[in-house]
Design a protein around this motif. Sequence first.
Motif, PDB file in Angstrom:
ATOM      1  N   ASP A 119      -2.609   3.464   1.583  1.00 32.80           N
ATOM      2  CA  ASP A 119      -1.484   2.561   1.811  1.00 32.80           C
ATOM      3  C   ASP A 119      -1.051   1.929   0.502  1.00 32.80           C
ATOM      4  OD1 ASP A 119      -4.078   1.147   2.016  1.00 32.80           O
ATOM      5  OD2 ASP A 119      -2.833  -0.632   2.268  1.00 32.80           O
ATOM      6  N   ILE A 120       0.030   1.151   0.565  1.00 33.07           N
ATOM      7  CA  ILE A 120       0.540   0.404  -0.587  1.00 33.07           C
ATOM      8  C   ILE A 120       0.474  -1.066  -0.225  1.00 33.07           C
ATOM      9  CG2 ILE A 120       2.515  -0.011  -2.105  1.00 33.07           C
ATOM     10  CD1 ILE A 120       3.499   2.826  -1.327  1.00 33.07           C
ATOM     11  N   VAL A 121      -0.339  -1.843  -0.918  1.00 32.61           N
ATOM     12  CA  VAL A 121      -0.551  -3.245  -0.580  1.00 32.61           C
ATOM     13  C   VAL A 121       0.770  -4.012  -0.646  1.00 32.61           C
ATOM     14  CG1 VAL A 121      -1.791  -5.347  -1.188  1.00 32.61           C
ATOM     15  CG2 VAL A 121      -2.917  -3.119  -1.419  1.00 32.61           C
ATOM     16  N   THR A 122       1.090  -4.717   0.444  1.00 30.53           N
ATOM     17  CA  THR A 122       2.347  -5.464   0.633  1.00 30.53           C
ATOM     18  C   THR A 122       3.574  -4.569   0.461  1.00 30.53           C
ATOM     19  OG1 THR A 122       2.615  -6.291  -1.655  1.00 30.53           O
ATOM     20  CG2 THR A 122       1.226  -7.597  -0.164  1.00 30.53           C
TER      21      THR A 122
ATOM     22  N   LEU B 168       7.644  -0.649   4.509  1.00 29.03           N
ATOM     23  CA  LEU B 168       7.870   0.682   5.059  1.00 29.03           C
ATOM     24  C   LEU B 168       7.529   1.794   4.077  1.00 29.03           C
ATOM     25  CD1 LEU B 168      11.148   0.109   7.112  1.00 29.03           C
ATOM     26  CD2 LEU B 168       8.781   0.230   7.933  1.00 29.03           C
ATOM     27  N   ALA B 169       7.575   1.502   2.780  1.00 31.97           N
ATOM     28  CA  ALA B 169       7.149   2.496   1.799  1.00 31.97           C
ATOM     29  C   ALA B 169       5.661   2.807   1.997  1.00 31.97           C
ATOM     30  CB  ALA B 169       7.403   2.002   0.373  1.00 31.97           C
ATOM     31  N   SER B 170       4.884   1.778   2.339  1.00 28.77           N
ATOM     32  CA  SER B 170       3.463   1.983   2.617  1.00 28.77           C
ATOM     33  C   SER B 170       3.284   2.859   3.849  1.00 28.77           C
ATOM     34  CB  SER B 170       2.769   0.636   2.828  1.00 28.77           C
ATOM     35  OG  SER B 170       1.409   0.810   3.145  1.00 28.77           O
ATOM     36  N   LEU B 171       4.090   2.611   4.874  1.00 24.28           N
ATOM     37  CA  LEU B 171       3.991   3.410   6.093  1.00 24.28           C
ATOM     38  C   LEU B 171       4.281   4.881   5.809  1.00 24.28           C
ATOM     39  CD1 LEU B 171       3.678   3.717   9.133  1.00 24.28           C
ATOM     40  CD2 LEU B 171       6.068   3.012   9.388  1.00 24.28           C
TER      41      LEU B 171
END
Length: 213
Positions: A78-81, A84-87
């Motif tokens: 994942d990408i912390v904070t 939707l880019a993390s999703l």
Amino acid sequence: MIGYASRTGTRRNLDALRHAGWRLMVSARGPLRTEGFRYALDNGARTAFQRGEPFDVPAFDKAVTLLGPGADWIVLPDIVTGGLASLRFSLDWLETLRNRPDLCGAHYLLAVQNGMEPQDIAPLVGSGIGVFVGGDTPWKLVTMATWARLAHERVALCYVGRVNTVRRIRLCAAAGADSFDGSGVSRFASALPPLDLARRQPDIEGWLARRRP
């Protein structure tokens, strides 16, 4: 609730955790040792974030190969904070991991981050995918009950990361979380008793409620 402690090599602390029935959270960015505990596998994204580094793909691949098949679950990268880019990043990895024959039957947790809403992940939760409540602390505390409700509606787990105080453990219990992790009990054996009591408190209260006429 189930408590996971950050992996430690300190024998005294490991003995205390084992006696209390805690499990270990093993990070892809740390020593890949389970110390004989049941364990879950973290992806190492927060360590990279804290150091200002990109996600460490080789470290994650190595960790999954060695420990993925035996883990309670694996936190999808994942990408912390990252919202939707993390999703999107997590879903790309989910497809990759599901195509690995050595991970047949593995369970995954999808990290939710600031800016994400329940409808963004609702179709994904269930069938071996639970919810990992990440994000920054204020957002986590405000939203974790929502994520727990979503997970349970789909017969999935809800896990809360970075829980190191009695107050936060009680907030997790009130929100309906199934499990959490913390690093304090790994560093200081003396920190375990009050945190473990808070972890067990919902069970005690439930027992008392059933005993009342």
